[in-house]
Enzyme design. Structure first.
Site, PDB file in Angstrom:
ATOM      1  CG  ASP A  51      -0.415   0.028   2.528  1.00  0.00           C
ATOM      2  OD1 ASP A  51       0.823  -0.060   2.645  1.00  0.00           O
ATOM      3  OD2 ASP A  51      -1.191   0.142   3.514  1.00  0.00           O
ATOM      4  CB  SER A  52       4.609   1.656  -0.106  1.00  0.00           C
ATOM      5  OG  SER A  52       4.815   0.461  -0.840  1.00  0.00           O
ATOM      6  CG  ASP A  90       0.303  -3.799   2.327  1.00  0.00           C
ATOM      7  OD1 ASP A  90      -0.051  -4.402   3.346  1.00  0.00           O
ATOM      8  OD2 ASP A  90       1.112  -2.855   2.313  1.00  0.00           O
ATOM      9  CE  LYS A 120       2.739  -5.613   4.078  1.00  0.00           C
ATOM     10  NZ  LYS A 120       2.096  -4.559   4.888  1.00  0.00           N
ATOM     11  CD  GLU A 122      -0.031  -1.423   8.050  1.00  0.00           C
ATOM     12  OE1 GLU A 122      -0.422  -0.667   8.959  1.00  0.00           O
ATOM     13  OE2 GLU A 122       0.534  -1.005   7.023  1.00  0.00           O
ATOM     14  CD  GLU A 189       7.290  -0.369   8.003  1.00  0.00           C
ATOM     15  OE1 GLU A 189       6.422  -1.137   7.559  1.00  0.00           O
ATOM     16  OE2 GLU A 189       7.447   0.798   7.600  1.00  0.00           O
TER      17      GLU A 189
HETATM   18  O1  KIV Z   1       3.451  -1.065   1.702  1.00  0.00           O
HETATM   19  C1  KIV Z   1       4.603  -1.542   1.720  1.00  0.00           C
HETATM   20  O2  KIV Z   1       5.399  -1.349   0.795  1.00  0.00           O
HETATM   21  C2  KIV Z   1       4.989  -2.331   2.877  1.00  0.00           C
HETATM   22  C3  KIV Z   1       6.395  -2.816   2.964  1.00  0.00           C
HETATM   23  C4  KIV Z   1       7.338  -1.719   3.211  1.00  0.00           C
HETATM   24  C5  KIV Z   1       6.543  -3.890   3.963  1.00  0.00           C
HETATM   25  O3  KIV Z   1       4.186  -2.572   3.719  1.00  0.00           O
END
Ligand code: KIV
Length: 273
Positions: A51-52, A90, A120, A122, A189
């Protein structure tokens, strides 16, 4: 036969086996078809549609605004370029937190419409009931503890975790609970390296993937844009190693193109039909 042809498909079982064998796990982010394909061909174990994307593709300050529909679109694009790596999506903010049912529907969409092979999410021990139910539904889950960017406003900034005993205990307890719930891996992280090392050695079936969590994790992840220098110049966390510097290369190519179009050198006779 090339290495690429002989490489087998990476599954969640491959990741767990790598931890058991002490083989380091590699993970990078991708948001589009072409980068997904390049990472896959280079031999990465896990491609994470992070989600980056909110930051590095869409230009938001945090990961909070990105929507489930947008994450699914990125995942579907990446999936077309990835053949051998494990493809993980994510789950964006509030696509899984409101209820277990919401989580199943959102994660299910990432698999059905985005072709993700795992998700993934959180959060620590508080996410265990959701994780268990997702896994029961056939959805493999990667956990994510430490500095969880979707809670950035609660943390009050990108603060290194595990500096206080309370935080250390929460992280250790969460890692064990997520492993027990069935996560195949977990991102650690921005946390003190000693705690990440302790967590990693306390686990047997959940691989730790570190980012800013030291060298003792079972694997490492970085945001691909950061590794290539496609980041804000002021974003220079201590953990980041930049492996290439693409901005000057891109700028030079674009300037050359502008100049050649203006001067009439491009297109030349060899580019015309
Ligand atoms: O969103 C992302 O890129 C991440 C990674 C940095 C683990 O969660």
């Amino acid at each position: 036969m090339s290495t690429i042809r002989t490489r087998k498909k990476t599954t969640v079982q491959t990741i767990v086996a790598k931890k058991a064998n002490g083989e380091k796990i590699t993970c990078l982010t991708a948001y589009d078809y072409f980068i997904g394909r390049l990472l896959d061909q280079a031999g990465i174990d896990i491609v994470l549609v992070g989600d980056s994307a909110a930051n590095v593709v869409h230009g938001f300050k945090t990961t909070i605004p990105i929507t489930l529909d947008v994450m699914i679109a990125h995942t579907a694009a990446v999936s077309r370029g990835v053949e051998r790596a494990l493809l993980v999506t994510d789950m964006p903010f509030l696509s899984f937190q409101p209820s277990i049912e919401t989580a199943i529907i959102s994660c299910g969409r990432c698999m059905k419409e985005g072709f993700a092979e795992a998700v993934k999410i959180e959060g620590g021990i508080e996410m265990v009931p959701t994780v268990k139910r997702l896994i029961e539904c056939g959805i493999p889950v990667m956990g994510h503890i430490g500095l969880t960017p979707q809670s950035i406003h609660r943390f009050g900034g990108p603060k290194v975790q595990a500096r206080e005993e309370r935080s250390r205990n929460y992280l250790k307890e969460s890692a064990l609970a997520l492993e027990e719930a069935g996560c195949f891996s977990c991102v650690l992280e921005l946390m003190e390296a000693n705690t990440a090392a302790e967590i990693t050695s306390s686990l047997t079936t959940m691989a730790t993937i570190g980012i800013g969590a030291g060298r003792e994790c079972d694997g490492q992840v970085l945001v691909t844009n950061d590794l290539l220098g496609l980041r804000e110049p002021e974003f220079t966390p201590k953990f980041l190693k930049q492996y290439a510097d693409l901005p000057p290369i891109i700028s030079e190519a674009v300037s050359k193109y502008i100049n050649e179009v203006k001067s009439g050198t491009y297109p030349g006779p060899e580019h015309s039909y």
